[in-house]
Scaffold this motif. Structure first.
Motif, PDB file in Angstrom:
ATOM      1  N   ALA A  63       0.858  -1.184   0.000  1.00 52.23           N
ATOM      2  CA  ALA A  63       0.000   0.000   0.000  1.00 52.23           C
ATOM      3  C   ALA A  63       0.895   1.235   0.000  1.00 52.23           C
ATOM      4  O   ALA A  63       1.441   1.621   1.028  1.00 52.23           O
ATOM      5  CB  ALA A  63      -0.910  -0.011   1.219  1.00 52.23           C
ATOM      6  N   THR A  64       1.047   1.852  -1.167  1.00 51.86           N
ATOM      7  CA  THR A  64       1.999   2.949  -1.319  1.00 51.86           C
ATOM      8  C   THR A  64       1.326   4.315  -1.383  1.00 51.86           C
ATOM      9  O   THR A  64       1.993   5.320  -1.655  1.00 51.86           O
ATOM     10  CB  THR A  64       2.827   2.746  -2.602  1.00 51.86           C
ATOM     11  OG1 THR A  64       1.927   2.620  -3.719  1.00 51.86           O
ATOM     12  CG2 THR A  64       3.680   1.492  -2.500  1.00 51.86           C
ATOM     13  N   ALA A  65       0.037   4.396  -1.151  1.00 55.50           N
ATOM     14  CA  ALA A  65      -0.689   5.666  -1.251  1.00 55.50           C
ATOM     15  C   ALA A  65      -0.078   6.726  -0.338  1.00 55.50           C
ATOM     16  O   ALA A  65       0.216   6.464   0.833  1.00 55.50           O
ATOM     17  CB  ALA A  65      -2.156   5.453  -0.886  1.00 55.50           C
ATOM     18  N   GLY A  66       0.127   7.905  -0.896  1.00 52.47           N
ATOM     19  CA  GLY A  66       0.647   9.018  -0.127  1.00 52.47           C
ATOM     20  C   GLY A  66       2.158   9.105  -0.040  1.00 52.47           C
ATOM     21  O   GLY A  66       2.690  10.104   0.448  1.00 52.47           O
ATOM     22  N   HIS A 146      -2.084   3.759  -7.884  1.00 48.33           N
ATOM     23  CA  HIS A 146      -1.696   3.412  -6.518  1.00 48.33           C
ATOM     24  C   HIS A 146      -1.588   4.647  -5.626  1.00 48.33           C
ATOM     25  O   HIS A 146      -1.181   4.530  -4.470  1.00 48.33           O
ATOM     26  CB  HIS A 146      -0.388   2.625  -6.536  1.00 48.33           C
ATOM     27  CG  HIS A 146      -0.514   1.293  -7.212  1.00 48.33           C
ATOM     28  ND1 HIS A 146      -0.891   0.162  -6.545  1.00 48.33           N
ATOM     29  CD2 HIS A 146      -0.332   0.934  -8.506  1.00 48.33           C
ATOM     30  CE1 HIS A 146      -0.928  -0.856  -7.402  1.00 48.33           C
ATOM     31  NE2 HIS A 146      -0.591  -0.414  -8.592  1.00 48.33           N
ATOM     32  N   ARG A 147      -1.911   5.818  -6.169  1.00 48.64           N
ATOM     33  CA  ARG A 147      -2.054   7.054  -5.406  1.00 48.64           C
ATOM     34  C   ARG A 147      -0.793   7.457  -4.637  1.00 48.64           C
ATOM     35  O   ARG A 147      -0.856   7.927  -3.519  1.00 48.64           O
ATOM     36  CB  ARG A 147      -3.263   6.963  -4.472  1.00 48.64           C
ATOM     37  CG  ARG A 147      -4.574   6.806  -5.226  1.00 48.64           C
ATOM     38  CD  ARG A 147      -5.787   6.790  -4.314  1.00 48.64           C
ATOM     39  NE  ARG A 147      -5.795   5.613  -3.451  1.00 48.64           N
ATOM     40  CZ  ARG A 147      -5.742   5.667  -2.126  1.00 48.64           C
ATOM     41  NH1 ARG A 147      -5.660   6.821  -1.501  1.00 48.64           N
ATOM     42  NH2 ARG A 147      -5.770   4.559  -1.424  1.00 48.64           N
ATOM     43  N   PHE A 148       0.365   7.243  -5.263  1.00 47.16           N
ATOM     44  CA  PHE A 148       1.592   7.772  -4.670  1.00 47.16           C
ATOM     45  C   PHE A 148       2.039   8.991  -5.468  1.00 47.16           C
ATOM     46  O   PHE A 148       1.559   9.259  -6.576  1.00 47.16           O
ATOM     47  CB  PHE A 148       2.695   6.706  -4.588  1.00 47.16           C
ATOM     48  CG  PHE A 148       3.103   6.089  -5.910  1.00 47.16           C
ATOM     49  CD1 PHE A 148       3.920   6.772  -6.800  1.00 47.16           C
ATOM     50  CD2 PHE A 148       2.702   4.799  -6.241  1.00 47.16           C
ATOM     51  CE1 PHE A 148       4.315   6.208  -8.006  1.00 47.16           C
ATOM     52  CE2 PHE A 148       3.085   4.215  -7.439  1.00 47.16           C
ATOM     53  CZ  PHE A 148       3.900   4.919  -8.319  1.00 47.16           C
TER      54      PHE A 148
END
Length: 273
Positions: A63-66, A146-148
């Motif tokens: 989970a790489t979001a942010g 993935h929202r990064f």
């Protein structure tokens, strides 16, 4: 189950992207935290579709979001070349035109389908790099999915050259070893003269290195350098030793875990110490 990664101040993620594999590494600006290899995955080739599949597999486990993410591309996925600015160049369009013309002369095709970036200069030769637009779209698409935060996409050679720029000595050439390939920046004084890339044959020793550098100097019309400064997993026998008078060779210390794969070493190229 996803490996949940919680963004924290001073931490970031780096992804090494090469035709044979990708790696995800967590880094930190805090000296007490070592880089952590989070995952690797094999890739099926240099085409953007294969890299996209591998990247989805790698990121699908985390989970790489942010997170801020830097992607380092192996040099066989990009094109690198030296550009001499035209006399009287005063506009960015002049420099972009010179880069495009030089690209066409070297690679025998127009620059369409490639994204050019460079250390633009109107007063001295500069290094230019081109990334295939389909590959860039794959990387940007992964960031959206993935929202990064995609901070940077950089070729390994450019990343390494920037990392060790302050250590570059006058009269020295600079080299990067990765995946059995040696990329060399030939300098004429402090000015970049050419970038040359060659496979390293099995058992390449100091004699091979000296012959290779001598040939490259002839090809680019320069004298042999006083020193070659090399980063990456270069053969230890390349380092200078007593009785070697042709040129000195400095191997920058490689602090990466020797058990890490090339893709993980790639991910750390250009990381601030």
């Amino acid at each position: 189950m996803l490996n949940k990664l919680v963004p924290r101040l001073g931490r970031g993620l780096r992804i090494g992207v090469a035709p044979d594999g990708l790696a995800l590494v967590r880094t930190s600006r805090w000296r007490h935290e070592r880089a952590l290899l989070l995952g690797t995955v094999r890739a099926g080739g240099a085409d953007p579709a294969s890299i996209g599949v591998a990247l989805s597999m790698l990121l699908g486990e985390h989970a790489t979001a942010g997170w801020p993410v830097t992607m380092v591309l192996s040099d066989d996925l990009v094109r690198l070349w030296q550009v001499t600015p035209p006399p009287g160049a005063g506009r960015m369009a002049d420099l972009e035109g010179a880069a495009a013309l030089r690209y066409q002369a070297l690679f025998g095709t127009f620059v369409g389908g490639w994204k050019i970036s460079a250390d633009w200069s109107a007063s001295q030769p500069f290094l230019a790099a081109a990334v295939p637009l389909p590959l860039l779209e794959v990387l940007q698409g992964a960031a959206r999915s993935h929202r990064f935060h995609l901070v940077e996409v950089v070729p390994q050679f450019v990343a390494a050259l920037n990392q060790f720029r302050k250590l570059h000595r006058p009269g020295a050439w600079f080299g990067v070893v990765h995946g059995g390939v040696l990329s060399v920046a030939a300098f004429d004084g402090r000015q970049l003269a050419a970038v040359r890339t060659s496979p390293i044959p099995a058992g390449a020793d100091r004699d091979w290195l000296e012959s290779h550098v001598a040939r490259e100097a002839l090809r680019v019309g320069l004298g042999r350098p006083e020193r070659l400064q090399v980063c990456g997993p270069a053969p230890k026998g390349w380092a200078s030793s007593a009785g070697r008078l042709k040129f000195a060779c400095t191997l920058f210390e490689d602090e990466t875990d020797p058990l890490w794969p090339d893709s993980a070493r790639l991910a750390l190229s250009g990381r601030a110490p």
